[in-house]
Design a protein around this motif. Structure first.
Motif, PDB file in Angstrom:
ATOM      1  N   PHE A  97      46.472  22.012  58.075  1.00 59.05           N
ATOM      2  CA  PHE A  97      47.739  22.100  58.797  1.00 59.05           C
ATOM      3  C   PHE A  97      48.484  20.775  58.719  1.00 59.05           C
ATOM      4  N   ILE A  98      49.767  20.871  58.406  1.00 62.07           N
ATOM      5  CA  ILE A  98      50.629  19.690  58.416  1.00 62.07           C
ATOM      6  C   ILE A  98      51.155  19.531  59.837  1.00 62.07           C
ATOM      7  N   VAL A  99      50.911  18.353  60.397  1.00 60.08           N
ATOM      8  CA  VAL A  99      51.287  18.037  61.778  1.00 60.08           C
ATOM      9  C   VAL A  99      51.856  16.621  61.809  1.00 60.08           C
ATOM     10  N   TYR A 100      52.272  16.180  62.981  1.00 56.18           N
ATOM     11  CA  TYR A 100      52.761  14.810  63.106  1.00 56.18           C
ATOM     12  C   TYR A 100      51.593  13.830  63.106  1.00 56.18           C
ATOM     13  N   ALA A 101      51.802  12.712  62.432  1.00 58.83           N
ATOM     14  CA  ALA A 101      50.761  11.692  62.299  1.00 58.83           C
ATOM     15  C   ALA A 101      50.590  10.920  63.599  1.00 58.83           C
ATOM     16  N   GLY A 102      49.361  10.500  63.843  1.00 52.54           N
ATOM     17  CA  GLY A 102      49.054   9.665  64.998  1.00 52.54           C
ATOM     18  C   GLY A 102      49.117   8.194  64.637  1.00 52.54           C
ATOM     19  N   GLU A 103      48.926   7.352  65.641  1.00 47.44           N
ATOM     20  CA  GLU A 103      49.086   5.907  65.461  1.00 47.44           C
ATOM     21  C   GLU A 103      47.932   5.239  64.719  1.00 47.44           C
ATOM     22  N   LYS A 104      46.797   5.899  64.575  1.00 42.07           N
ATOM     23  CA  LYS A 104      45.642   5.265  63.937  1.00 42.07           C
ATOM     24  C   LYS A 104      45.712   5.260  62.408  1.00 42.07           C
ATOM     25  N   LEU A 105      46.563   6.092  61.841  1.00 41.26           N
ATOM     26  CA  LEU A 105      46.637   6.208  60.381  1.00 41.26           C
ATOM     27  C   LEU A 105      47.253   4.979  59.741  1.00 41.26           C
ATOM     28  N   CYS A 106      46.755   4.618  58.572  1.00 43.67           N
ATOM     29  CA  CYS A 106      47.458   3.584  57.821  1.00 43.67           C
ATOM     30  C   CYS A 106      48.660   4.245  57.141  1.00 43.67           C
ATOM     31  N   ALA A 107      49.588   3.445  56.730  1.00 41.95           N
ATOM     32  CA  ALA A 107      50.907   3.919  56.299  1.00 41.95           C
ATOM     33  C   ALA A 107      50.886   4.984  55.213  1.00 41.95           C
ATOM     34  N   HIS A 108      50.036   4.872  54.230  1.00 46.13           N
ATOM     35  CA  HIS A 108      50.110   5.773  53.077  1.00 46.13           C
ATOM     36  C   HIS A 108      49.494   7.148  53.305  1.00 46.13           C
ATOM     37  N   VAL A 109      48.899   7.385  54.452  1.00 43.11           N
ATOM     38  CA  VAL A 109      48.309   8.697  54.711  1.00 43.11           C
ATOM     39  C   VAL A 109      49.381   9.680  55.173  1.00 43.11           C
ATOM     40  N   ALA A 110      50.356   9.179  55.906  1.00 41.31           N
ATOM     41  CA  ALA A 110      51.448  10.030  56.390  1.00 41.31           C
ATOM     42  C   ALA A 110      52.582  10.066  55.368  1.00 41.31           C
ATOM     43  N   THR A 111      53.364  11.123  55.433  1.00 47.92           N
ATOM     44  CA  THR A 111      54.540  11.243  54.573  1.00 47.92           C
ATOM     45  C   THR A 111      55.698  10.460  55.186  1.00 47.92           C
ATOM     46  N   ALA A 112      56.785  10.342  54.455  1.00 45.65           N
ATOM     47  CA  ALA A 112      57.949   9.579  54.928  1.00 45.65           C
ATOM     48  C   ALA A 112      58.528  10.154  56.216  1.00 45.65           C
ATOM     49  N   ALA A 172      31.533  28.061  50.082  1.00 50.07           N
ATOM     50  CA  ALA A 172      31.701  29.329  49.372  1.00 50.07           C
ATOM     51  C   ALA A 172      33.147  29.661  49.013  1.00 50.07           C
ATOM     52  N   ALA A 173      34.106  28.837  49.436  1.00 50.22           N
ATOM     53  CA  ALA A 173      35.512  29.136  49.133  1.00 50.22           C
ATOM     54  C   ALA A 173      35.752  29.055  47.627  1.00 50.22           C
ATOM     55  N   GLU A 174      36.588  29.942  47.128  1.00 51.39           N
ATOM     56  CA  GLU A 174      36.849  29.990  45.692  1.00 51.39           C
ATOM     57  C   GLU A 174      37.955  29.050  45.241  1.00 51.39           C
ATOM     58  N   ARG A 175      38.776  28.600  46.179  1.00 48.00           N
ATOM     59  CA  ARG A 175      39.870  27.692  45.824  1.00 48.00           C
ATOM     60  C   ARG A 175      40.085  26.707  46.973  1.00 48.00           C
ATOM     61  N   PRO A 176      40.799  25.616  46.695  1.00 44.27           N
ATOM     62  CA  PRO A 176      41.058  24.635  47.759  1.00 44.27           C
ATOM     63  C   PRO A 176      41.770  25.272  48.954  1.00 44.27           C
ATOM     64  N   SER A 177      41.779  24.558  50.053  1.00 48.27           N
ATOM     65  CA  SER A 177      42.326  25.099  51.299  1.00 48.27           C
ATOM     66  C   SER A 177      43.789  25.497  51.167  1.00 48.27           C
ATOM     67  N   ARG A 178      44.150  26.492  51.964  1.00 51.05           N
ATOM     68  CA  ARG A 178      45.578  26.785  52.067  1.00 51.05           C
ATOM     69  C   ARG A 178      46.182  25.710  52.962  1.00 51.05           C
ATOM     70  N   ILE A 179      47.478  25.494  52.805  1.00 50.28           N
ATOM     71  CA  ILE A 179      48.164  24.458  53.578  1.00 50.28           C
ATOM     72  C   ILE A 179      49.356  25.094  54.275  1.00 50.28           C
ATOM     73  N   ILE A 180      49.434  24.865  55.586  1.00 47.33           N
ATOM     74  CA  ILE A 180      50.509  25.428  56.402  1.00 47.33           C
ATOM     75  C   ILE A 180      51.160  24.313  57.208  1.00 47.33           C
ATOM     76  N   ASP A 181      52.489  24.244  57.155  1.00 47.52           N
ATOM     77  CA  ASP A 181      53.218  23.324  58.026  1.00 47.52           C
ATOM     78  C   ASP A 181      53.230  23.969  59.409  1.00 47.52           C
ATOM     79  N   TRP A 182      52.519  23.370  60.350  1.00 47.54           N
ATOM     80  CA  TRP A 182      52.342  23.989  61.655  1.00 47.54           C
ATOM     81  C   TRP A 182      53.655  24.157  62.410  1.00 47.54           C
ATOM     82  N   HIS A 183      54.544  23.210  62.293  1.00 48.68           N
ATOM     83  CA  HIS A 183      55.773  23.252  63.086  1.00 48.68           C
ATOM     84  C   HIS A 183      56.769  24.285  62.565  1.00 48.68           C
TER      85      HIS A 183
END
Length: 190
Positions: A97-112, A172-183
């Protein structure tokens, strides 16, 4: 770096712990493919993952956790109700799930736009790794950008011959995770 180190949990947990908190990167099995992992608060780990993959920071990186309690400070704006709904949406399939980044992340983990991606994993090794470090772990497929993700130790070694690994079974998953923008509830990857 411990070149070609192969660790197993729980016996090598101290080595894995030290490696992660020294800014190290390693490969490990996820639900469907091998991933590259590291500490999402450590810019050295983030930059090394981006360098290894040949990828820019613009896309951000995914984190995995064993439970929502490990995400405190790493994501923001996710209520208990949101957490329960996300788990319902995910069901038994790995879902990021794509969510808002928290304060502990270093800069390059979050998007612009200040977002990040989190997956609460049911994979036993991911749960064990996250419990060991008490926080989420970076997780991106173990491959060069644009190439097929590694689905075996041999494939990881082909891409990254000297990268340490935590050994274990793929899920056992056949492909990488699905990705959903939660908001927005938009499906980014089905």
């Amino acid at each position: 770096m411990n070149e070609k180190a192969c660790w197993q949990l729980p016996q090598d947990k101290e080595s894995v712990y030290r490696h992660i908190f020294a800014g190290g990167v390693f490969a490990y099995p996820t639900e469907a493919v091998y991933g590259l992992g590291g500490n999402p608060a450590d810019e050295r780990a983030v930059c090394e993952i981006l360098r290894l993959k040949g990828r820019t920071a613009a896309k951000g990186l995914i984190m995995v956790a064993g439970n929502w309690a490990q995400c405190c400070g790493w994501v923001s704006g996710v209520s208990k109700r949101d957490q329960a709904e996300m788990m319902d949406w995910a069901g038994d399939y790995p879902t990021t799930f794509i969510v808002y980044a928290g304060e502990k992340l270093c800069a390059h983990v979050a998007t612009a736009d200040g977002k990040t991606a989190i997956r609460i994993s049911q994979h036993p090794l991911i749960q064990e790794l996250c419990a060991l470090i008490g926080q989420p772990l970076l997780s991106t497929s173990a491959n060069l950008s644009g190439q097929e993700p590694a689905r075996s130790v041999a494939a990881v070694r082909q891409y990254f011959p000297d990268l340490p690994m935590v050994l274990g079974a793929l899920g056992a998953a056949e492909r990488p995770s699905r990705i959903i923008d939660w908001h927005s509830r938009q499906v980014i990857r089905a």
